[in-house]
Design a protein around this motif. Structure first.
Motif, PDB file in Angstrom:
ATOM      1  N   THR A   1      51.807  75.547  22.754  1.00  0.00           N
ATOM      2  CA  THR A   1      52.265  76.692  21.290  1.00  0.00           C
ATOM      3  C   THR A   1      53.632  76.674  20.862  1.00  0.00           C
ATOM      4  O   THR A   1      53.916  76.817  19.799  1.00  0.00           O
ATOM      5  N   LEU A   2      54.372  76.631  21.955  1.00  0.00           N
ATOM      6  CA  LEU A   2      56.017  76.310  21.683  1.00  0.00           C
ATOM      7  C   LEU A   2      56.207  75.318  20.916  1.00  0.00           C
ATOM      8  O   LEU A   2      57.061  75.202  19.966  1.00  0.00           O
TER       9      LEU A   2
ATOM     10  N   MET B   1      50.224  78.190  31.381  1.00  0.00           N
ATOM     11  CA  MET B   1      51.629  77.707  31.273  1.00  0.00           C
ATOM     12  C   MET B   1      51.418  76.340  30.162  1.00  0.00           C
ATOM     13  O   MET B   1      52.386  76.316  29.217  1.00  0.00           O
TER      14      MET B   1
ATOM     15  N   THR C   1      55.169  75.053  17.144  1.00  0.00           N
ATOM     16  CA  THR C   1      56.267  75.981  16.564  1.00  0.00           C
ATOM     17  C   THR C   1      57.348  75.080  16.094  1.00  0.00           C
ATOM     18  O   THR C   1      58.376  75.365  15.005  1.00  0.00           O
TER      19      THR C   1
ATOM     20  N   ASP D   1      49.504  75.775  28.164  1.00  0.00           N
ATOM     21  CA  ASP D   1      49.169  76.141  26.559  1.00  0.00           C
ATOM     22  C   ASP D   1      50.386  76.804  26.066  1.00  0.00           C
ATOM     23  O   ASP D   1      50.730  76.672  24.817  1.00  0.00           O
ATOM     24  N   GLN D   2      51.215  77.525  26.615  1.00  0.00           N
ATOM     25  CA  GLN D   2      52.188  78.187  26.020  1.00  0.00           C
ATOM     26  C   GLN D   2      53.294  77.257  25.664  1.00  0.00           C
ATOM     27  O   GLN D   2      53.880  77.265  24.725  1.00  0.00           O
ATOM     28  N   ILE D   3      53.173  76.225  26.640  1.00  0.00           N
ATOM     29  CA  ILE D   3      54.230  75.116  26.161  1.00  0.00           C
ATOM     30  C   ILE D   3      53.601  74.427  24.825  1.00  0.00           C
ATOM     31  O   ILE D   3      54.526  74.117  23.900  1.00  0.00           O
TER      32      ILE D   3
END
Lengths: 372, 45
Positions: free
Chosen positions: A7-8, A1, A11, A3-5
């Motif tokens: 990554t987001l 989770m 961007t 990591d996804q934040i």
């Protein structure tokens, strides 16, 4: 989770923000403030300031070559040499050459004020700028924004933003910069000199002038053709009095539209990587130096002419030889009125003022011929 | 440095020459158009 934040987050533009970009935002916001709160050249400084903000937003891609929206404005409008000549079309339609035609010897004051361009060019070269860069820095002294942009786009695109901002800033500061120089170089009695009434200019003269001058100047300095051709075409529209719609369009709609598409991309050329260098400080100092020398040389030339003529010229008129139309002429009028309340110099000052526009274009044309 | 001096001198000379040419053309145009106006007025009279 997490990591996804992350990554987001990566961007977004926030991840790529740099301190340099923040500094550029401050510069852009300062220009926007000066335009709105102080009314300093708002038509240009407002879009330039906003362009600076946009150019320093990471990932926006607005200045991405071949793709970005503002890059297209820049490439097709400025690099293709379309917008500055269109501005000159509008300027021509707005310009009354009557005061110059009525008193043609004032044309030399417009020429004298170009000395600052070449003196600043020389000093810029001495302190390490190459010849092309030095020429663009020198032309700031002409106080002519579109010509500065035109020359920079041709000879030194990397200096376009900083030189354009310097030129427009000094144009906005004409009422602050010029009066002390004018008072320093003239005596009270010189400032009181009243200009003799000049002869009436007939309509044919006004009609012939744009045609004859376009032919002569373009034959002499072909590199000045894009600007002079459009300038004189606009003036011919005005004086012909048979194409009111075209004259109005050139003066208003076209001028306003191209002003938008000039200011925004000029501002957008100023990203942190190219602008935040010590060179930029030198550009602003040399630009101011050029402007001061141009003002001084115009005044001194008027005094020099007075040594040989019976009909004296008020030397203040020399300061109007820089191209900042009509600001420089208004400043001359104001300083003249301070010396003598009945000394109306505005009409006379418009002569060297419009001659200064032509002089700066010729100076730019010479640079293009020799260095382009 | 020599190039800079050459550009400096050419530039000053170019502007001076351009403006002198323009001055001469204004003077000649004024004379010609005055003459044309006079002829027109004489014709009307």
């Amino acid at each position: 989770m997490p990591d996804q934040i992350l990554t987001l987050y990566q961007t977004t533009g926030f991840f790529y923000l740099t301190p340099g970009m923040a500094v550029m935002w401050l510069i852009g916001l300062t220009l926007i403030y000066l335009a709105i709160a102080k009314n300093y050249e708002p038509l240009l400084l407002l879009p330039i300031g906003f362009g600076i903000l946009l150019a320093n937003l990471p990932l926006s891609g607005l200045m991405e070559p071949n793709e970005g929206l503002i890059w297209r404005f820049y490439h097709y409008g400025i690099q293709w040499e379309i917008i500055p000549p269109l501005i000159f079309l509008g300027l021509g339609a707005l310009t009354d050459f009557g005061p110059l035609l009525a008193n043609p010897r004032l044309i030399f004051l417009g020429a004298g004020a170009q000395v600052g361009v070449y003196v600043a060019f020389f000093f810029a070269q001495v302190i390490g700028f190459d010849l092309s860069e030095a020429s663009v820095i020198g032309i700031i002294g002409g106080a002519d924004g579109p010509t500065t942009i035109f020359l920079a786009a041709n000879l030194s695109p990397q200096l376009l933003g900083s030189c354009a901002v310097a030129a427009y800033s000094y144009m906005a500061m004409v009422p602050i910069i010029q009066p002390p120089i004018m008072k320093l170089l003239t005596t009270e009695s010189e400032r009181k000199i009243k200009m003799k009434k000049v002869r009436k200019v007939n309509r044919l003269e006004k009609l012939f002038f744009p045609i004859v001058s376009a032919l002569l100047i373009i034959l002499l300095i072909p590199a000045s053709a894009p600007l002079i051709a459009m300038f004189m075409l606009g003036n011919l529209f005005r004086e012909a009095k048979v194409v009111e719609r075209l004259t109005n369009a050139a003066q208003n709609e076209l001028m306003n539209i191209v002003t938008i598409f000039l200011g925004l991309p000029v501002g957008a050329t100023m990203n942190a990587d190219t602008f935040l260098k010590s060179d930029v400080i030198f550009i602003f100092i040399l630009g101011l130096f050029a402007f001061v020398i141009s003002t001084s040389s115009g005044i001194l030339l008027a005094k020099f002419i007075n040594l040989f003529t019976k009909r004296k010229i008020n030397p203040l008129l020399g300061a109007a030889g820089v191209s900042a139309v009509p600001m420089a002429a208004r400043v001359v009028h104001k300083v003249g009125m301070e010396a003598d309340k009945r000394n109306y110099l505005l009409m006379y000052a418009m002569g060297p003022n419009v001659a200064g526009v032509i002089g700066t274009v010729i100076a730019a044309g010479v640079f293009l011929t020799l260095l382009g | 440095m020599n190039d800079a001096i050459a550009v400096f001198i050419s530039g000053i000379a170019g502007v001076a020459c351009g403006m002198t040419l323009l001055y001469a053309s204004i003077k000649i145009t004024a004379k010609v158009t005055d003459f044309m106006e006079q002829k027109k007025e004489a014709g009307n009279a």
